[in-house]
Design a protein around this motif. Structure first.
Motif, PDB file in Angstrom:
ATOM      1  N   VAL A   1      60.979  44.632  73.120  1.00  0.00           N
ATOM      2  CA  VAL A   1      61.932  45.728  72.418  1.00  0.00           C
ATOM      3  C   VAL A   1      61.392  46.337  70.795  1.00  0.00           C
ATOM      4  N   LYS A   2      61.122  45.197  70.199  1.00  0.00           N
ATOM      5  CA  LYS A   2      60.671  45.534  68.823  1.00  0.00           C
ATOM      6  C   LYS A   2      59.183  46.293  68.945  1.00  0.00           C
ATOM      7  N   THR A   3      58.413  45.906  69.724  1.00  0.00           N
ATOM      8  CA  THR A   3      57.069  46.780  69.778  1.00  0.00           C
ATOM      9  C   THR A   3      57.282  48.022  70.624  1.00  0.00           C
ATOM     10  N   LEU A   4      58.181  48.146  71.474  1.00  0.00           N
ATOM     11  CA  LEU A   4      58.480  49.577  71.849  1.00  0.00           C
ATOM     12  C   LEU A   4      59.253  50.539  70.765  1.00  0.00           C
ATOM     13  N   ALA A   5      60.027  49.845  70.172  1.00  0.00           N
ATOM     14  CA  ALA A   5      60.808  50.760  69.149  1.00  0.00           C
ATOM     15  C   ALA A   5      59.743  51.102  67.898  1.00  0.00           C
ATOM     16  N   ASP A   6      58.876  50.132  67.644  1.00  0.00           N
ATOM     17  CA  ASP A   6      57.837  50.667  66.579  1.00  0.00           C
ATOM     18  C   ASP A   6      56.842  51.594  67.066  1.00  0.00           C
ATOM     19  N   ARG A   7      56.446  51.462  68.493  1.00  0.00           N
ATOM     20  CA  ARG A   7      55.708  52.570  68.967  1.00  0.00           C
ATOM     21  C   ARG A   7      56.330  53.937  69.152  1.00  0.00           C
ATOM     22  N   TYR A   8      57.620  54.047  69.378  1.00  0.00           N
ATOM     23  CA  TYR A   8      58.340  55.078  69.498  1.00  0.00           C
ATOM     24  C   TYR A   8      58.919  55.484  68.166  1.00  0.00           C
ATOM     25  N   GLY A   9      58.592  55.163  66.983  1.00  0.00           N
ATOM     26  CA  GLY A   9      59.163  55.451  65.674  1.00  0.00           C
ATOM     27  C   GLY A   9      60.593  55.312  65.455  1.00  0.00           C
TER      28      GLY A   9
ATOM     29  N   ILE B   1      65.302  51.307  62.943  1.00  0.00           N
ATOM     30  CA  ILE B   1      66.850  50.602  62.802  1.00  0.00           C
ATOM     31  C   ILE B   1      66.595  49.153  62.544  1.00  0.00           C
ATOM     32  N   PRO B   2      67.422  48.549  61.736  1.00  0.00           N
ATOM     33  CA  PRO B   2      67.358  47.326  61.044  1.00  0.00           C
ATOM     34  C   PRO B   2      67.112  46.060  62.235  1.00  0.00           C
ATOM     35  N   GLU B   3      66.138  45.381  62.313  1.00  0.00           N
ATOM     36  CA  GLU B   3      65.762  44.490  63.125  1.00  0.00           C
ATOM     37  C   GLU B   3      66.707  43.714  63.490  1.00  0.00           C
ATOM     38  N   GLU B   4      67.659  43.288  63.026  1.00  0.00           N
ATOM     39  CA  GLU B   4      68.863  42.411  63.147  1.00  0.00           C
ATOM     40  C   GLU B   4      69.615  43.242  64.279  1.00  0.00           C
ATOM     41  N   GLU B   5      70.130  44.421  63.955  1.00  0.00           N
ATOM     42  CA  GLU B   5      70.709  45.330  64.513  1.00  0.00           C
ATOM     43  C   GLU B   5      70.223  45.649  65.973  1.00  0.00           C
TER      44      GLU B   5
ATOM     45  N   TYR C   1      68.113  43.927  67.728  1.00  0.00           N
ATOM     46  CA  TYR C   1      68.012  43.010  68.696  1.00  0.00           C
ATOM     47  C   TYR C   1      69.716  42.829  69.093  1.00  0.00           C
ATOM     48  N   LEU C   2      70.513  43.001  68.579  1.00  0.00           N
ATOM     49  CA  LEU C   2      72.139  42.682  68.854  1.00  0.00           C
ATOM     50  C   LEU C   2      72.259  43.612  69.756  1.00  0.00           C
ATOM     51  N   GLU C   3      71.890  45.013  69.629  1.00  0.00           N
ATOM     52  CA  GLU C   3      72.207  45.952  70.491  1.00  0.00           C
ATOM     53  C   GLU C   3      71.366  45.728  71.782  1.00  0.00           C
ATOM     54  N   ALA C   4      70.235  45.425  71.755  1.00  0.00           N
ATOM     55  CA  ALA C   4      69.365  44.989  72.736  1.00  0.00           C
ATOM     56  C   ALA C   4      70.064  44.014  73.788  1.00  0.00           C
ATOM     57  N   ASN C   5      70.594  43.006  73.046  1.00  0.00           N
ATOM     58  CA  ASN C   5      71.110  41.806  73.926  1.00  0.00           C
ATOM     59  C   ASN C   5      72.395  42.167  74.700  1.00  0.00           C
ATOM     60  N   ARG C   6      73.003  43.463  73.731  1.00  0.00           N
ATOM     61  CA  ARG C   6      74.387  43.745  74.521  1.00  0.00           C
ATOM     62  C   ARG C   6      73.810  44.624  75.787  1.00  0.00           C
ATOM     63  N   TRP C   7      72.784  45.430  75.773  1.00  0.00           N
ATOM     64  CA  TRP C   7      72.186  46.424  76.436  1.00  0.00           C
ATOM     65  C   TRP C   7      71.782  45.657  77.867  1.00  0.00           C
ATOM     66  N   GLU C   8      71.074  44.618  77.730  1.00  0.00           N
ATOM     67  CA  GLU C   8      70.287  43.766  78.828  1.00  0.00           C
ATOM     68  C   GLU C   8      71.601  43.025  79.649  1.00  0.00           C
ATOM     69  N   LEU C   9      72.680  42.538  78.920  1.00  0.00           N
ATOM     70  CA  LEU C   9      73.655  41.933  79.701  1.00  0.00           C
ATOM     71  C   LEU C   9      74.469  42.737  80.863  1.00  0.00           C
ATOM     72  N   SER C  10      74.252  44.202  80.461  1.00  0.00           N
ATOM     73  CA  SER C  10      75.221  45.229  81.541  1.00  0.00           C
ATOM     74  C   SER C  10      74.015  46.041  82.100  1.00  0.00           C
ATOM     75  N   HIS C  11      72.849  45.567  82.055  1.00  0.00           N
ATOM     76  CA  HIS C  11      71.851  46.593  82.536  1.00  0.00           C
ATOM     77  C   HIS C  11      70.588  45.971  83.276  1.00  0.00           C
ATOM     78  N   GLY C  12      70.895  44.807  83.714  1.00  0.00           N
ATOM     79  CA  GLY C  12      69.822  44.318  84.664  1.00  0.00           C
ATOM     80  C   GLY C  12      69.207  43.005  84.025  1.00  0.00           C
ATOM     81  N   GLY C  13      69.523  42.458  82.851  1.00  0.00           N
ATOM     82  CA  GLY C  13      69.107  41.439  82.622  1.00  0.00           C
ATOM     83  C   GLY C  13      67.814  41.547  81.876  1.00  0.00           C
ATOM     84  N   LEU C  14      67.047  40.365  81.381  1.00  0.00           N
ATOM     85  CA  LEU C  14      65.852  40.387  80.801  1.00  0.00           C
ATOM     86  C   LEU C  14      64.514  40.829  81.465  1.00  0.00           C
ATOM     87  N   SER C  15      64.063  42.012  81.036  1.00  0.00           N
ATOM     88  CA  SER C  15      62.855  42.462  81.883  1.00  0.00           C
ATOM     89  C   SER C  15      62.140  43.570  81.083  1.00  0.00           C
ATOM     90  N   GLY C  16      60.950  43.783  81.220  1.00  0.00           N
ATOM     91  CA  GLY C  16      60.281  44.951  80.457  1.00  0.00           C
ATOM     92  C   GLY C  16      60.780  46.222  80.827  1.00  0.00           C
TER      93      GLY C  16
END
Length: 430
Positions: A384-392, A395-399, A401-416
């Motif tokens: 997530v961090k690498t892709l966020a940097d690539r697309y400019g 967002i603060p890193e802590e925020e 990761y928090l949003e990414a964790n919420r997203w993966e729980l309802s959108h298919g789990g941990l995957s690229g």
């Protein structure tokens, strides 16, 4: 008099009707015995055809030259197929090719001023300086369109038939000829007369570096593919693992990385396996390296298509051509679903029955198997961090990761794939 009837190697053009009609007009427009209205009607039909072709394929500037170039780059014949990827060849065929190219050079150099004056039309002046309204053609992608237009300019500047032939031969060496040369990827279309290989004109321009992580898996895939395109021994590949881990993206990345070295991919679905022998017959004598690609390959207990695949990969009297490999992706390690009934048939080992052994023998025909596992939480956050940097995305890193964790729980789990979808979501909010 035009000499297209004297062409020896370059004949039977697809979309060659305009060439035949224009040649007839060039030979007859000054003949008083010809019906002037017939000549004018045929002339304007040709102009219409050139404009329609330009609109479909994105051609511009001198679209008469574009059209002639389009015919040359798509005509698969004894000379063009011999030169594809390998360059100039020796033999009598060069004399025959030079003869044909001298005729085409006459067509490139033809002065239309007298014809236009006789017909009272300035249409040809317009199509020699044509500006296209749609540069992003839906039939031909920009990369291919630009190559044809660039070659058209080059051929138009050729000082001799020999220079014309040299430019054309270099194009065949760099890009190939026909649909197999110009395009990267293909699909199969079944017709009554057999299987047709159809170009895929729009594919994702994925690079292997775009796939975050999986360095060991990518390295195995690259090593095998490099050996293949360089003419060394290579194996069929099975990429297996959890959904969304980058298996298909890796195949696309391989295609984009090695296309310039003659690599092509043909996508085949399991209901088309009966067409595989027909497809192989069409490509086995070409100078390209072909990967027959099977995405999300798996078989239910009642499906028998895997038997066709086994026979194609290894078996039968005819040796599998050296320019063909099979790459498959699957979520299943053994490709064929194992049932409780299969387990009951065992005596001491799980796969002891002949039926199960026959099913599992398919996976053994893939010399290289590459595992793509689901990332753990830390690896997911790194993606997530690498892709966020690539697309400019700032967002603060802590925020983040928090949003990414919420997203993966309802959108298919941990995957690229989930990570990419989350980044696309953030980009859509900006």
């Amino acid at each position: 008099m035009t000499r297209i009837s004297e062409l020896v190697i370059y004949r039977n053009f697809e979309h060659g009707e305009i060439l035949n009609d224009m040649a007839w007009i060039m030979d007859h427009y000054q003949n008083p015995e010809e019906d002037c209205e017939k000549v004018r009607t045929l002339f304007f039909n040709c102009i219409h055809g050139l404009i329609e072709l330009a609109a479909s394929y994105g051609f511009e500037h001198n679209i008469w030259h574009n059209y002639l170039t389009f015919l040359l780059v798509n005509n698969e014949n004894a000379y063009s197929k011999s030169c594809e990827i390998v360059g100039a060849v020796e033999g009598t065929i060069n004399d025959l090719a030079l003869h044909d190219f001298s005729i085409f050079k006459e067509l490139y150099d033809y002065d239309f001023s007298d014809l236009s004056k006789a017909l009272g039309s300035d249409c040809f002046q317009v199509i020699e300086q044509y500006e296209n309204i749609d540069k992003n053609s839906k039939l031909f992608n920009k990369r291919i369109r630009d190559r044809i237009c660039d070659l058209s300019l080059q051929l138009g500047r050729a000082k001799s038939a020999e220079e014309f032939m040299s430019d054309m031969t270099l194009f065949y060496q760099e890009f190939g000829v026909g649909k197999l040369g110009l395009h990267k990827a293909f699909r199969i279309q079944h017709k009554e007369e057999g299987a047709e290989i159809v170009p895929i004109t729009k594919i994702a321009h994925v690079k292997l570096d775009d796939l975050v992580g999986y360095e060991i898996a990518k390295k195995k895939l690259i090593e095998n593919t490099e050996a293949f395109v360089q003419g060394r021994k290579a194996n069929n590949c099975l990429l297996f693992g959890a959904a969304g881990t980058g298996k298909s993206s890796s195949i696309k990345g391989i295609l984009n990385q090695y296309y310039d070295q003659g690599l092509r991919i043909i996508e085949v679905y399991k209901h088309q396996f009966q067409d595989l022998n027909d497809v192989i017959a069409q490509i086995k004598n070409r100078n390209y390296k072909f990967i027959i690609y099977m995405d999300d390959l798996s078989f239910e207990e009642f499906e028998i298509e895997y038997k066709y695949l086994k026979a194609v990969i290894e078996g039968g009297l005819e040796k599998k051509p050296d320019n063909i490999l099979i790459y498959a992706t699957s979520n299943r390690r053994h490709l064929i679903r194992e049932t409780f009934k299969d387990k009951q048939e065992r005596e001491e080992e799980l796969h002891s029955s002949d039926t199960v052994q026959e099913k599992l023998s398919l996976v053994y025909r893939f010399g290289v198997t590459i595992f793509f596992g689901s990332p753990d939480k830390k690896e997911f956050q790194n993606i997530v961090k690498t892709l966020a940097d690539r697309y400019g995305i700032e967002i603060p890193e802590e925020e983040l990761y928090l949003e990414a964790n919420r997203w993966e729980l309802s959108h298919g789990g941990l995957s690229g794939r989930t990570a990419q979808q989350f980044i696309d979501y953030l980009l859509g909010r900006q």
